[in-house]
Design an enzyme around this catalytic site. Structure first.
Site, PDB file in Angstrom:
ATOM      1  N   SER A 226      12.819 -31.423  33.871  1.00  0.00           N
ATOM      2  CA  SER A 226      13.096 -32.388  32.802  1.00  0.00           C
ATOM      3  C   SER A 226      12.253 -32.007  31.604  1.00  0.00           C
ATOM      4  O   SER A 226      11.221 -31.350  31.741  1.00  0.00           O
ATOM      5  CB  SER A 226      12.685 -33.787  33.246  1.00  0.00           C
ATOM      6  OG  SER A 226      11.275 -33.889  33.291  1.00  0.00           O
ATOM      7  N   ASP A 227      12.677 -32.404  30.411  1.00  0.00           N
ATOM      8  CA  ASP A 227      11.728 -32.398  29.312  1.00  0.00           C
ATOM      9  C   ASP A 227      10.719 -33.506  29.648  1.00  0.00           C
ATOM     10  O   ASP A 227      10.939 -34.334  30.540  1.00  0.00           O
ATOM     11  CB  ASP A 227      12.415 -32.627  27.956  1.00  0.00           C
ATOM     12  CG  ASP A 227      11.530 -32.154  26.797  1.00  0.00           C
ATOM     13  OD1 ASP A 227      10.316 -31.980  26.996  1.00  0.00           O
ATOM     14  OD2 ASP A 227      12.058 -31.955  25.687  1.00  0.00           O
ATOM     15  N   TRP A 228       9.607 -33.507  28.924  1.00  0.00           N
ATOM     16  CA  TRP A 228       8.488 -34.360  29.331  1.00  0.00           C
ATOM     17  C   TRP A 228       8.823 -35.853  29.114  1.00  0.00           C
ATOM     18  O   TRP A 228       8.842 -36.334  27.989  1.00  0.00           O
ATOM     19  CB  TRP A 228       7.249 -33.924  28.579  1.00  0.00           C
ATOM     20  CG  TRP A 228       6.441 -32.881  29.302  1.00  0.00           C
ATOM     21  CD1 TRP A 228       5.099 -32.988  29.596  1.00  0.00           C
ATOM     22  CD2 TRP A 228       6.860 -31.625  29.843  1.00  0.00           C
ATOM     23  NE1 TRP A 228       4.688 -31.860  30.284  1.00  0.00           N
ATOM     24  CE2 TRP A 228       5.737 -31.016  30.452  1.00  0.00           C
ATOM     25  CE3 TRP A 228       8.078 -30.936  29.920  1.00  0.00           C
ATOM     26  CZ2 TRP A 228       5.780 -29.776  31.089  1.00  0.00           C
ATOM     27  CZ3 TRP A 228       8.134 -29.703  30.556  1.00  0.00           C
ATOM     28  CH2 TRP A 228       7.005 -29.141  31.127  1.00  0.00           C
TER      29      TRP A 228
END
Ligand code: BGC
Length: 722
Positions: free
Chosen positions: A262-264
């Site tokens: 995932s992106d953060w």
């Protein structure tokens, strides 16, 4: 003045990088590794598996020490290894974390040199390896849809073909060092405003022709090991776990066997994300700061519970663990991981070479190159001339050992024989407008000097330690307008009037509105953000020691209103959805088809020499073409031309762009040298995605093959029939 020719194979760094055997095999299953992975998974408890699929610090996820599985260690970012944060979000500042600050993505792409893409990736991969990282969070390859997007500087182009070619080289360069690249942000993260939830709507055709091809090439040709999902949603689903994007297209159609992270903070639901194809959850602690509890991550206790109560099968978790282990076997657990070097002189030389080839000469009415022996004084004007950029921009920040600003670069090149006078001309502070006194001083300096160099354009932000202070080219924010900030229009108008031999140098991740002064400026250079050696590279170009060869990777419009996303589509959308109604007509595809004249076209970039294109020949089969022509350097300086091949479909059932880039090559020629250039256009060069039929089609008929120096400077045309 003697010009430095840039033969691609002469640089030491480049030769080293190119001599490394390509280790990044595509994602074909390796039976011995798959066997080891299966054994490890069999020995793991469910708790151990779950511990591997979510972060356990700001940039790591857990391993299983009793089985010899290490932590997975990641780091930003696209143009250098980020300074150390340890396990939290506070910069360590302990020293020892400097790395090479390479030119940013858009400047790399402006070289149109695929071998430099590889060499760039190799430097990044070596330094990430040295710093103990398994995954480097780059390249960023989102399509540049609007010049307002704050992260355009990290991305590459408005054109998917150019992106594909540059990204594949970059990824192979990184991964040949035993480090994984992470392709981001999958997909349609084309604006920073509302990035964490905005829903993007586009047609299948736009998806297939514009927004997916770069990602597809990176996976299928580049063999990228990890992919980072975007924050935004696509057709209602979060991209990181969109069943269509991740399960069906990425893992299904393209056969991706690596890891989707995932992106953060991009995961918002445990079950949906587990089933939607996300493999590793990163960054959710951002919402829990300052005391993150990693067991509260969506892929931690909540996931364990879902498996225990039978709502999600353990085999779903096993697949994610297998994907993470595949990455571990290609990186940390890879027995032959190459020896790494770090922040070396050779790496800085490579940074300089990329800058020399990426800096783009937009306009030159007889001012450049400067004649060193005739110059006594140069006035360097503009706050950007004296500003360091490496630590700006957000997560892509880098801490180099040094950064050569334009002022330093010009001082280095001027030596003792030429006086360099600096005037800041404008102030970089919030809402600053034209400063009469600073302009007066700048005008005075320009009048007294033989030549003036105004360095302006965009900045990353005001205070790099506070991201919410940032504006312009930065993560999390878009530009509010395309107008030059801080009263730069007034400054440039005054300086070009005071000294006709003025060169305007623009920093920034793409276009800016130049209409107030463009006609009066004799020379304009687009520098991008050219990295730690940028000032030296710029000076070499200004003095003619290097012959410029960069080309624009985006269209520079006259005004923001001409950009298709703003004219036909939506930007930034309502608070829920943004509709890409401009469809496939992004960048030059729009300008050419709808006959809107840009200020500077896609592919444009001048040289100090001239090139002649002659003797075109095309041989066709029923679905491909081989074209040959002769390119000659007809000027007195060595240089490099980016030859560009566009294909125009004369007639098709669905509307197609006036022309599309389908091949390019950077050709280095000595003065007077000529070479036969050969390029092949395969079936894909003539096909388009017919969304009524749901597939790529090649409709037989006539096509024009257009060969030239930019999308608007076409020199040869051949009509073929397929
Ligand atoms: C950015 C990513 C970056 C990550 C880790 C996110 O906010 O969108 O590009 O890799 O942070 O720093």
């Amino acid at each position: 003045m003697k010009s430095k020719v840039l033969p691609i194979f002469c640089s030491v760094t480049l030769c080293l990088a190119l001599s490394i055997q390509s280790l990044s095999a595509q994602w074909a299953a390796d039976p011995s590794v798959e066997g080891k992975i299966a054994e490890l998974v069999k020995k793991m408890t469910l708790e151990e598996k779950i511990s591997m699929i979510h972060a356990n610090s700001s940039f790591t996820s857990a391993g299983v020490p009793r089985l010899g599985i290490p932590e997975l260690t990641t780091s930003d970012g696209p143009h250098g290894v980020r300074p150390e944060h340890g396990r939290d979000w506070v910069l360590d500042n302990k020293g020892g974390d400097s790395s090479t600050y390479l030119p940013v993505g858009i400047t790399l792409a402006s070289t149109w040199n695929t071998q430099l893409g590889y060499a760039f990736g190799a430097v990044l991969g070596q330094e990430a390896n040295f710093r103990g990282k398994d995954v480097i969070l780059g390249p960023g390859i989102n399509i540049i849809r609007t010049p307002l997007n704050g992260r355009n500087f990290e991305y590459m182009s408005e054109d998917p073909y150019l992106i594909s070619k540059m990204a594949v080289g970059y990824i192979k360069g990184v991964q040949d060092q035993g480090v994984s690249a992470s392709l981001k942000h999958f997909i349609a993260n084309n604006q920073e405003i509302m990035r964490s939830g905005i829903n993007v709507e586009m047609s299948d055709r736009a998806l297939r022709e514009i927004y997916l091809p770069g990602f597809r090439a990176a996976v299928v040709e580049g063999g990228v090991n990890t992919v980072m999902g975007a924050y935004n949603r696509f057709r209602g689903e979060y991209c990181t776990y969109s069943n269509l994007l991740v399960n069906q297209i990425l893992k299904g159609e393209w056969g991706f066997r690596g890891l989707v992270m995932s992106d953060w903070g991009a995961i918002h639901d445990t079950k949906e994300a587990l089933l939607g194809g996300a493999d590793l959850e990163m960054g959710t602690d951002l919402s829990m700061l300052p005391n993150p509890d990693f067991s509260k991550f969506y892929f931690a206790d909540a996931a364990l519970k879902l498996v225990r109560n039978g709502e999600v099968s353990e085999s779903v978790i096993d697949d994610k663990v297998r994907r993470i282990l595949r990455v571990m076997f290609k990186t940390h657990m890879f027995a032959n991981r190459p020896k790494a070097t770090h922040a070396t002189k050779e790496h800085a030389e490579l940074a300089r070479k990329v800058a020399e080839e990426g800096i783009t000469l937009l306009k030159n009415k007889g001012v450049l190159p400067f004649n060193k022996s005739a110059l006594k004084t140069i006035a360097v004007i503009g706050a950007n001339a004296n500003r360091e950029n490496a630590m700006g921009g957000g997560s892509s920040q880098v801490r180099p050992r040094y950064e050569i600003t334009p002022l330093k670069g010009l001082q280095n090149a001027a030596g003792n024989s030429i006086g360099v006078v600096f005037e800041q001309g404008y102030t970089i502070t919030k809402n600053a407008t034209a400063d009469k006194e600073l302009i007066r001083k700048a005008v005075e300096a320009a009048k007294k000097a033989d030549v003036a160099v105004v360095v302006g354009g965009w900045i990353h932000g005001y205070d790099y330690s506070k991201w919410d202070e940032n504006a312009y080219d930065t993560e999390g924010f878009d530009k509010a307008s395309l107008k030059m900030p801080f009263g730069q229009d007034e400054l440039i108008q005054a300086v070009v009037k005071a000294n006709p031999n003025t060169v305007v140098v623009l920093y920034g991740g793409g276009a800016i509105d130049m209409m107030a002064w463009e006609k009066n400026a004799k020379a304009i250079i687009q520098a991008g953000y050219p990295g730690m050696e940028g000032g030296n590279a710029l000076a070499s170009i200004l003095f003619g020691d290097v012959n410029p060869s960069g080309k624009l990777t985006v269209t520079f419009p006259k005004t923001l209103k001409d950009i298709p996303a703003h004219k036909l589509g939506e930007y930034p959308g309502d608070s829920v959805t943004v509709r890409y109604n401009e469809d496939i007509f992004v960048g030059y595809r729009y300008f050419d088809t709808y006959r809107v004249k840009p200020l500077f076209s896609f592919g444009h970039g001048l040289s100090y020499t001239s090139y002649q294109y002659t003797k075109p020949l095309v041989a066709t089969t029923d679905s491909s073409a081989v074209l040959k022509f002769t390119l000659e350097n007809t000027g007195a300086r060595g240089g490099a031309e980016v030859v560009q091949v566009y294909v125009a479909d004369r007639k098709s059932s669905l509307k197609r762009p006036a022309k599309e880039l389908k091949a390019f090559q950077k050709v280095f020629l000595q003065p007077g040298e000529s070479r036969e250039v050969e390029m092949t256009l395969d079936r894909s060069a003539f096909s388009y995605f017919n969304d009524q039929q749901g597939k790529w089609v090649l409709e037989p008929g006539e096509f024009d093959i257009l060969i030239g120096s930019s999308s608007s400077d076409l020199r040869l045309k051949k009509r073929i029939k397929l």
